[in-house]
Design a protein around this motif. Structure first.
Motif, PDB file in Angstrom:
ATOM      1  N   LEU A  73       0.824  -1.209   0.000  1.00  0.00           N
ATOM      2  CA  LEU A  73       0.000   0.000   0.000  1.00  0.00           C
ATOM      3  C   LEU A  73       0.856   1.257   0.000  1.00  0.00           C
ATOM      4  CD1 LEU A  73      -2.830  -1.085   2.464  1.00  0.00           C
ATOM      5  CD2 LEU A  73      -3.144  -0.423   0.071  1.00  0.00           C
ATOM      6  N   ARG A  74       1.951   1.239   0.727  1.00  0.00           N
ATOM      7  CA  ARG A  74       2.811   2.418   0.789  1.00  0.00           C
ATOM      8  C   ARG A  74       3.417   2.759  -0.567  1.00  0.00           C
ATOM      9  NH1 ARG A  74       5.307   1.321   6.736  1.00  0.00           N
ATOM     10  NH2 ARG A  74       3.901   2.743   7.821  1.00  0.00           N
ATOM     11  N   ALA A  75       3.484   1.790  -1.455  1.00  0.00           N
ATOM     12  CA  ALA A  75       4.068   2.021  -2.771  1.00  0.00           C
ATOM     13  C   ALA A  75       3.050   2.487  -3.805  1.00  0.00           C
ATOM     14  CB  ALA A  75       4.738   0.740  -3.264  1.00  0.00           C
ATOM     15  N   GLN A  76       1.766   2.577  -3.418  1.00  0.00           N
ATOM     16  CA  GLN A  76       0.736   2.968  -4.390  1.00  0.00           C
ATOM     17  C   GLN A  76       0.593   4.492  -4.419  1.00  0.00           C
ATOM     18  OE1 GLN A  76      -0.168   0.360  -6.245  1.00  0.00           O
ATOM     19  NE2 GLN A  76       1.200  -0.635  -4.752  1.00  0.00           N
ATOM     20  N   PRO A  77       0.616   5.097  -5.600  1.00  0.00           N
ATOM     21  CA  PRO A  77       0.574   6.565  -5.677  1.00  0.00           C
ATOM     22  C   PRO A  77      -0.730   7.168  -5.168  1.00  0.00           C
ATOM     23  CG  PRO A  77       0.354   5.578  -7.858  1.00  0.00           C
ATOM     24  CD  PRO A  77       0.743   4.477  -6.927  1.00  0.00           C
ATOM     25  N   GLU A  78      -1.808   6.390  -5.154  1.00  0.00           N
ATOM     26  CA  GLU A  78      -3.099   6.922  -4.688  1.00  0.00           C
ATOM     27  C   GLU A  78      -3.220   6.919  -3.166  1.00  0.00           C
ATOM     28  OE1 GLU A  78      -3.791   4.383  -8.441  1.00  0.00           O
ATOM     29  OE2 GLU A  78      -2.757   4.182  -6.502  1.00  0.00           O
ATOM     30  N   ILE A  79      -2.248   6.304  -2.465  1.00  0.00           N
ATOM     31  CA  ILE A  79      -2.325   6.099  -1.022  1.00  0.00           C
ATOM     32  C   ILE A  79      -1.320   6.989  -0.295  1.00  0.00           C
ATOM     33  CG2 ILE A  79      -2.107   4.404   0.839  1.00  0.00           C
ATOM     34  CD1 ILE A  79      -4.459   3.923  -1.071  1.00  0.00           C
ATOM     35  N   ASP A  80      -1.762   7.589   0.792  1.00  0.00           N
ATOM     36  CA  ASP A  80      -0.868   8.341   1.679  1.00  0.00           C
ATOM     37  C   ASP A  80      -0.120   7.324   2.547  1.00  0.00           C
ATOM     38  OD1 ASP A  80       0.358   9.799   3.692  1.00  0.00           O
ATOM     39  OD2 ASP A  80      -1.310  11.195   3.926  1.00  0.00           O
ATOM     40  N   PRO A  81       1.171   7.157   2.377  1.00  0.00           N
ATOM     41  CA  PRO A  81       1.897   6.102   3.093  1.00  0.00           C
ATOM     42  C   PRO A  81       1.946   6.278   4.602  1.00  0.00           C
ATOM     43  CG  PRO A  81       3.432   7.556   1.968  1.00  0.00           C
ATOM     44  CD  PRO A  81       2.055   7.935   1.490  1.00  0.00           C
ATOM     45  N   ALA A  82       1.643   7.480   5.084  1.00  0.00           N
ATOM     46  CA  ALA A  82       1.677   7.745   6.522  1.00  0.00           C
ATOM     47  C   ALA A  82       0.330   7.502   7.195  1.00  0.00           C
ATOM     48  CB  ALA A  82       2.124   9.179   6.782  1.00  0.00           C
ATOM     49  N   ARG A  83      -0.695   7.125   6.397  1.00  0.00           N
ATOM     50  CA  ARG A  83      -2.047   6.979   6.972  1.00  0.00           C
ATOM     51  C   ARG A  83      -2.667   5.668   6.503  1.00  0.00           C
ATOM     52  NH1 ARG A  83      -5.768  11.797   5.711  1.00  0.00           N
ATOM     53  NH2 ARG A  83      -4.792  11.768   3.645  1.00  0.00           N
ATOM     54  N   ILE A  84      -2.185   4.567   7.074  1.00  0.00           N
ATOM     55  CA  ILE A  84      -2.688   3.248   6.713  1.00  0.00           C
ATOM     56  C   ILE A  84      -3.059   2.491   7.979  1.00  0.00           C
ATOM     57  CG2 ILE A  84      -2.180   1.060   5.569  1.00  0.00           C
ATOM     58  CD1 ILE A  84      -0.158   2.576   3.829  1.00  0.00           C
ATOM     59  N   GLY A  85      -4.316   2.057   8.051  1.00  0.00           N
ATOM     60  CA  GLY A  85      -4.805   1.287   9.182  1.00  0.00           C
ATOM     61  C   GLY A  85      -5.090  -0.150   8.786  1.00  0.00           C
ATOM     62  N   ILE A  86      -5.494  -0.945   9.771  1.00  0.00           N
ATOM     63  CA  ILE A  86      -5.826  -2.351   9.558  1.00  0.00           C
ATOM     64  C   ILE A  86      -7.072  -2.701  10.351  1.00  0.00           C
ATOM     65  CG2 ILE A  86      -4.200  -3.014  11.394  1.00  0.00           C
ATOM     66  CD1 ILE A  86      -3.807  -5.688   9.963  1.00  0.00           C
ATOM     67  N   MET A  87      -7.919  -3.534   9.745  1.00  0.00           N
ATOM     68  CA  MET A  87      -9.087  -4.057  10.456  1.00  0.00           C
ATOM     69  C   MET A  87      -9.267  -5.517  10.068  1.00  0.00           C
ATOM     70  SD  MET A  87     -12.315  -2.393   8.330  1.00  0.00           S
ATOM     71  CE  MET A  87     -13.548  -3.390   9.166  1.00  0.00           C
ATOM     72  N   GLY A  88      -9.956  -6.280  10.934  1.00  0.00           N
ATOM     73  CA  GLY A  88     -10.163  -7.687  10.611  1.00  0.00           C
ATOM     74  C   GLY A  88     -11.236  -8.307  11.477  1.00  0.00           C
ATOM     75  N   PHE A  89     -11.710  -9.460  11.015  1.00  0.00           N
ATOM     76  CA  PHE A  89     -12.816 -10.176  11.646  1.00  0.00           C
ATOM     77  C   PHE A  89     -12.322 -11.514  12.190  1.00  0.00           C
ATOM     78  CE2 PHE A  89     -13.948  -8.084   7.635  1.00  0.00           C
ATOM     79  CZ  PHE A  89     -14.626  -6.986   8.139  1.00  0.00           C
ATOM     80  N   SER A  90     -12.574 -11.776  13.460  1.00  0.00           N
ATOM     81  CA  SER A  90     -12.224 -13.057  14.074  1.00  0.00           C
ATOM     82  C   SER A  90     -10.734 -13.338  13.886  1.00  0.00           C
ATOM     83  CB  SER A  90     -13.103 -14.159  13.485  1.00  0.00           C
ATOM     84  OG  SER A  90     -12.996 -15.350  14.231  1.00  0.00           O
ATOM     85  N   TRP A  91     -10.359 -14.322  13.038  1.00  0.00           N
ATOM     86  CA  TRP A  91      -8.936 -14.567  12.777  1.00  0.00           C
ATOM     87  C   TRP A  91      -8.247 -13.273  12.338  1.00  0.00           C
ATOM     88  CZ3 TRP A  91      -6.012 -19.231  12.735  1.00  0.00           C
ATOM     89  CH2 TRP A  91      -4.761 -19.128  12.150  1.00  0.00           C
ATOM     90  N   GLY A  92      -8.870 -12.558  11.414  1.00  0.00           N
ATOM     91  CA  GLY A  92      -8.305 -11.286  10.974  1.00  0.00           C
ATOM     92  C   GLY A  92      -8.269 -10.255  12.086  1.00  0.00           C
ATOM     93  N   GLY A  93      -9.201 -10.345  13.041  1.00  0.00           N
ATOM     94  CA  GLY A  93      -9.173  -9.465  14.203  1.00  0.00           C
ATOM     95  C   GLY A  93      -7.993  -9.759  15.101  1.00  0.00           C
ATOM     96  N   VAL A  94      -7.654 -11.040  15.233  1.00  0.00           N
ATOM     97  CA  VAL A  94      -6.465 -11.408  16.006  1.00  0.00           C
ATOM     98  C   VAL A  94      -5.212 -10.863  15.317  1.00  0.00           C
ATOM     99  CG1 VAL A  94      -5.133 -13.300  16.998  1.00  0.00           C
ATOM    100  CG2 VAL A  94      -7.620 -13.497  16.849  1.00  0.00           C
ATOM    101  N   VAL A  95      -5.129 -11.021  14.004  1.00  0.00           N
ATOM    102  CA  VAL A  95      -4.006 -10.460  13.250  1.00  0.00           C
ATOM    103  C   VAL A  95      -3.925  -8.944  13.466  1.00  0.00           C
ATOM    104  CG1 VAL A  95      -3.083 -10.057  10.927  1.00  0.00           C
ATOM    105  CG2 VAL A  95      -4.022 -12.293  11.522  1.00  0.00           C
ATOM    106  N   THR A  96      -5.089  -8.296  13.456  1.00  0.00           N
ATOM    107  CA  THR A  96      -5.151  -6.844  13.656  1.00  0.00           C
ATOM    108  C   THR A  96      -4.541  -6.442  14.991  1.00  0.00           C
ATOM    109  OG1 THR A  96      -7.086  -6.607  12.228  1.00  0.00           O
ATOM    110  CG2 THR A  96      -6.746  -4.904  13.886  1.00  0.00           C
TER     111      THR A  96
END
Length: 258
Positions: free
Chosen positions: A97-120
Motif C-alpha cells: 500500500l505504501r508504494a501505491q501513488p493513490e495512497i498516503d503512506p503515513a495513513r494506513i490502518g488495519i481491520m479484521g474479523f475473528s482470525w483477521g481481528g487477532v491479526v489486527t
C-alpha cells in the motif's frame, strides 16, 4: 467518493504471493487506506460491507485473501495453526500500500474479523511488527472485530504488551461463544490500564460472533471456542449491531488517520 477497484497481488514472504481487491479514489490527493483481513471462513462479504462505508468517507481499502495464497480450505480445519503465521500477509500488504501513488503512506490502518481481528491486534505489538518493517512505521490504527478476547496473555504468542502506541478499537458481541462472560470487558480494561495505546472497546448486547456477516445463520465448531475448550459457535447476523459497528469503525479511522 468514486472508487476504482483493481485486483492485485504482492509477495508477503518468499514463495507466498497474496492477492486482494484494492479500491482507491479516482481523483484527489493521496488518500488514507485500511487493510481488511478476513476470518476463518475466508472472504465472505463482511469486508465489502465495511469497505463501502469507508469508501464513502474517502478511505481506500485493500481486502486480501490469506487462504487462497496458501491453497487452504475455508474454516477452522484448513487455516494455519496460529494467526502469527499470517502476520507476513498484513505487513506485506502495508508495504504494498505504501508504494501505491493513490495512497498516503503515513495513513494506513488495519481491520479484521475473528482470525483477521487477532491479526489486527497482534500487528499492534512492537515485537511482532518490527521484523517486517525495515525501520518504517507500522500501522497507524487497528480495528478488531470479535478477536477471541479470552486468548490474549493466555495463549503462547498472543500477548498484547509492548504496543506500538497506535490507537485500537475492539468491537465484540456479548453473546459470542468464543468468550466466557466478561472476557471482552476484561481485555478492554487490561489494555486501558496498561496505557500503552489509546484503546476503545464496544460490546453489543445479544450479538453473536460474526454479527456483521449478512448471511444465513451458521453454527461452526472451533477448538478455540468456549475459552479454548472447543465446541459450537453460532454466527448470526445482527442488523443493528452491524450498522452500529460499521459507523463506529468509520469514525475511528477518520479520527486516527486524519
Amino acid at each position: 467518493m468514486r472508487m476504482r477497484t483493481s485486483y492485485v497481488a504482492y509477495e508477503a514472504a518468499p514463495g507466498l504471493t497474496v492477492a486482494g481487491a484494492l479500491s482507491t479514489p479516482t481523483e484527489g490527493p493521496p488518500a488514507p487506506a485500511v487493510l481488511i483481513c478476513h476470518g476463518s471462513d475466508g472472504v465472505d462479504g463482511r469486508g465489502a460491507f465495511h469497505a463501502a462505508a469507508l469508501h464513502e468517507a474517502g478511505i481506500a481499502t485493500l481486502e486480501i485473501d490469506m487462504w487462497a495464497a496458501r491453497g487452504t480450505n475455508r474454516g477452522a480445519a484448513g487455516r494455519p495453526r496460529s494467526p502469527l503465521e499470517t502476520l507476513a500477509d498484513a505487513f506485506g500488504a502495508l508495504k504494498f500500500l505504501r508504494a501505491q501513488p493513490e495512497i498516503d503512506p503515513a495513513r494506513i490502518g488495519i481491520m479484521g474479523f475473528s482470525w483477521g481481528g487477532v491479526v489486527t491486534l497482534l500487528s499492534a505489538v512492537k515485537a511482532n511488527a518490527e521484523p517486517y518493517l525495515d525501520g518504517q512505521p507500522g500501522f497507524s490504527a487497528h480495528a478488531a472485530f470479535y478477536p477471541v478476547c479470552w486468548a490474549y496473555d493466555a495463549v503462547p504468542g498472543l500477548g498484547l504488551t509492548g504496543l506500538t502506541g497506535a490507537p485500537i478499537l475492539i468491537q465484540t458481541g456479548e453473546a459470542d461463544a468464543y468468550d466466557p462472560p466478561g472476557a471482552a470487558q476484561a481485555l478492554f480494561e487490561r489494555l486501558q490500564v496498561r496505557g500503552e495505546a489509546p484503546v476503545r472497546g464496544v460490546a453489543y448486547p445479544e450479538a453473536t460472533h460474526g454479527f456483521d456477516r449478512d448471511l444465513p445463520a451458521q453454527t461452526i465448531n472451533d477448538p478455540f471456542a468456549h475459552a479454548g475448550k472447543g465446541g459450537p459457535v453460532l454466527m448470526a447476523f445482527h442488523p443493528q449491531a452491524a450498522q452500529a459497528a460499521r459507523k463506529e469503525a468509520v469514525t475511528f479511522f477518520l479520527e486516527a488517520l486524519a
